[in-house]
Write an enzyme that holds these catalytic residues in place. Structure first.
Site, PDB file in Angstrom:
ATOM      1  CG  HIS A   1      -0.142   0.318   2.888  1.00  0.00           C
ATOM      2  ND1 HIS A   1      -0.807   0.213   4.238  1.00  0.00           N
ATOM      3  CD2 HIS A   1       1.099   0.012   3.048  1.00  0.00           C
ATOM      4  CE1 HIS A   1      -0.015   0.463   4.307  1.00  0.00           C
ATOM      5  NE2 HIS A   1       1.012  -0.139   4.202  1.00  0.00           N
TER       6      HIS A   1
ATOM      7  CB  CYS B   1       4.009   5.244   5.488  1.00  0.00           C
ATOM      8  SG  CYS B   1       5.114   3.732   6.069  1.00  0.00           S
TER       9      CYS B   1
ATOM     10  CG  HIS C   1       5.334   0.200   2.216  1.00  0.00           C
ATOM     11  ND1 HIS C   1       4.852   1.867   2.235  1.00  0.00           N
ATOM     12  CD2 HIS C   1       4.909   0.168   3.762  1.00  0.00           C
ATOM     13  CE1 HIS C   1       3.881   2.371   3.333  1.00  0.00           C
ATOM     14  NE2 HIS C   1       3.867   1.175   4.616  1.00  0.00           N
TER      15      HIS C   1
ATOM     16  CG  HIS D   1       3.054  -3.725   6.135  1.00  0.00           C
ATOM     17  ND1 HIS D   1       4.261  -3.005   6.611  1.00  0.00           N
ATOM     18  CD2 HIS D   1       3.395  -2.854   5.677  1.00  0.00           C
ATOM     19  CE1 HIS D   1       4.183  -1.975   7.146  1.00  0.00           C
ATOM     20  NE2 HIS D   1       3.732  -1.264   6.110  1.00  0.00           N
TER      21      HIS D   1
ATOM     22  CG  ASP E   1      -1.938 -13.083   0.271  1.00  0.00           C
ATOM     23  OD1 ASP E   1      -1.755 -12.622   0.559  1.00  0.00           O
ATOM     24  OD2 ASP E   1      -2.494 -14.490   0.039  1.00  0.00           O
ATOM     25  CG  HIS E   2       0.617 -12.924  -2.535  1.00  0.00           C
ATOM     26  ND1 HIS E   2       0.451 -12.886  -1.246  1.00  0.00           N
ATOM     27  CD2 HIS E   2       2.488 -12.304  -2.727  1.00  0.00           C
ATOM     28  CE1 HIS E   2       1.276 -13.359  -0.934  1.00  0.00           C
ATOM     29  NE2 HIS E   2       2.031 -13.972  -1.771  1.00  0.00           N
TER      30      HIS E   2
ATOM     31  CD  GLU F   1       0.682  -0.755   9.173  1.00  0.00           C
ATOM     32  OE1 GLU F   1      -0.064  -0.725   7.832  1.00  0.00           O
ATOM     33  OE2 GLU F   1       1.635  -0.231   9.866  1.00  0.00           O
TER      34      GLU F   1
END
Length: 272
Positions: free
Chosen positions: A150, A169, A175, A177, A215-216, A258
Site C-alpha cells: 500500500h 510510507c 511498500h 507488510h 492477499d498479494h 501491520e
C-alpha cells in the site's frame, strides 16, 4: 483496581465427536478434529485477576496463591490427559477451546481470596484462542495471514503534508507488510457441538471475504474497496469489519497486526 495476569502451560489430547452422529457427519462438522484417536495441543492459559492494592504489602494478592489455585485445576485435572476419556466434564462435553475456557472459568471464579477473577484467555495454538470475562458470552479469535502493498497518501492533503505525516510510507511506488488479521466472534456455546461457530465455516468466510481479495495485492491500485481511501491500518480495520459483518452476525472485533510493533482493532460503531 489493579489487574494481575499469570500464565500457565499444559498439554492435553482431545477429539471432537458427537457419539450419536455417524462418521460422515462427525467428519463433515469437525473435519480432522473428529479423529477418534484424538490429537493434542500445548495450551497456554492466561488468568487475569483484579483487586485493590494492599498498602502495607504493596501487592494485590500473593502470586503463589494465584498459582496454587490455577495449577490446582489446570495441572492436576487437565495436564497430560486425554480429555474426552479421562475428565468427567469432557466425557459429557466436547473439549473445544470454547468449552475448555468456559469450564476453567467456572472452576476458578469463586476460588480466589483478596481478588476477583477478571478474564481468562486460552491459546490452543498460535492461530486460535478463546476468551471469557465476567459476562456470559465466550469469545473465539482466529488469526489469518496475508501479504499486501500500500501507499499511505490522502487525496485530502497536499503532497507536502502527506510526506510530512507518512514519511517513507508515502513512497509513490508503495511498500508492503505481512499482515496478521484477527477475527473475533462472540456468543453462546452450542450445547451439542461445543462451538460458537464452525471453524471451517469461519475460515471459508474470511478466506472469501478478505484473503482472496487482498492477499498479494496493492491495496491502492488493485482493489475496489480502497478506491479513494487512504489504506492505513486503521482504515483497513474498518473496511474489513464492514465486509465481514454481513456474513458474521456475531462478529465482535477485527484486529490487525501491520508489524510486530503496530496493532489496530475495530469493534464496530456501536462498541466504541
Amino acid at each position: 483496581m489493579v489487574l494481575l495476569t499469570r500464565k500457565v502451560e499444559f498439554s492435553a489430547a482431545h477429539s471432537y465427536r458427537v457419539p450419536s452422529w455417524d462418521e460422515d457427519k462427525n467428519r463433515e462438522v469437525f473435519g480432522l478434529c473428529s479423529n477418534p484417536n484424538g490429537h493434542g495441543h500445548d495450551y497456554l492459559l492466561e488468568v487475569t485477576v483484579k483487586g485493590h492494592l494492599n498498602e502495607k504489602s504493596g501487592i494485590v494478592v500473593n502470586i503463589t496463591d494465584v498459582d496454587r489455585v490455577v495449577k490446582g485445576i489446570v495441572l492436576e485435572e487437565l495436564d497430560g490427559r486425554f480429555l474426552n476419556r479421562e475428565h468427567p466434564f469432557f466425557i459429557e462435553h466436547i473439549p473445544t477451546t470454547e468449552n475448555i475456557v468456559a469450564y476453567i472459568w467456572n472452576e476458578l471464579k469463586d476460588r480466589f481470596e483478596d481478588c476477583k477473577l477478571h478474564k481468562i484467555i486460552l491459546h490452543e495454538n498460535p492461530f486460535l484462542l478463546s476468551q471469557k470475562g465476567e459476562g456470559s458470552m465466550i469469545q473465539l479469535t482466529r488469526k489469518y495471514h496475508f501479504s499486501a502493498a500500500h501507499r499511505l497518501h490522502s487525496d485530502q492533503l497536499s503532497d507536502e503534508e502527506n510526506k510530512e505525516i507518512f514519511g517513507k510510507c508515502n513512497n509513490p511506488n508503495g511498500h508492503g507488510h505481512n499482515y496478521i488479521l484477527e477475527v473475533t466472534v462472540e456468543g453462546e456455546v452450542d450445547p451439542v457441538t461445543g462451538m460458537i461457530i464452525n471453524l471451517a465455516e469461519l475460515d471459508e468466510i474470511v478466506d472469501q471475504t478478505i484473503i482472496q481479495k487482498f492477499d498479494h495485492k496493492h491495496l491502492n491500485l488493485d482493489t475496489e474497496e480502497f478506491n479513494g481511501l487512504n489504506p492505513t491500518a486503521e482504515v483497513m480495520s474498518i473496511v474489513f469489519w464492514d465486509l465481514l459483518q454481513s456474513r458474521l452476525p456475531n462478529l465482535h472485533k477485527v484486529g490487525l497486526w501491520e508489524t510486530a510493533k503496530n496493532y489496530f482493532e475495530y469493534c464496530g460503531p456501536t462498541k466504541e
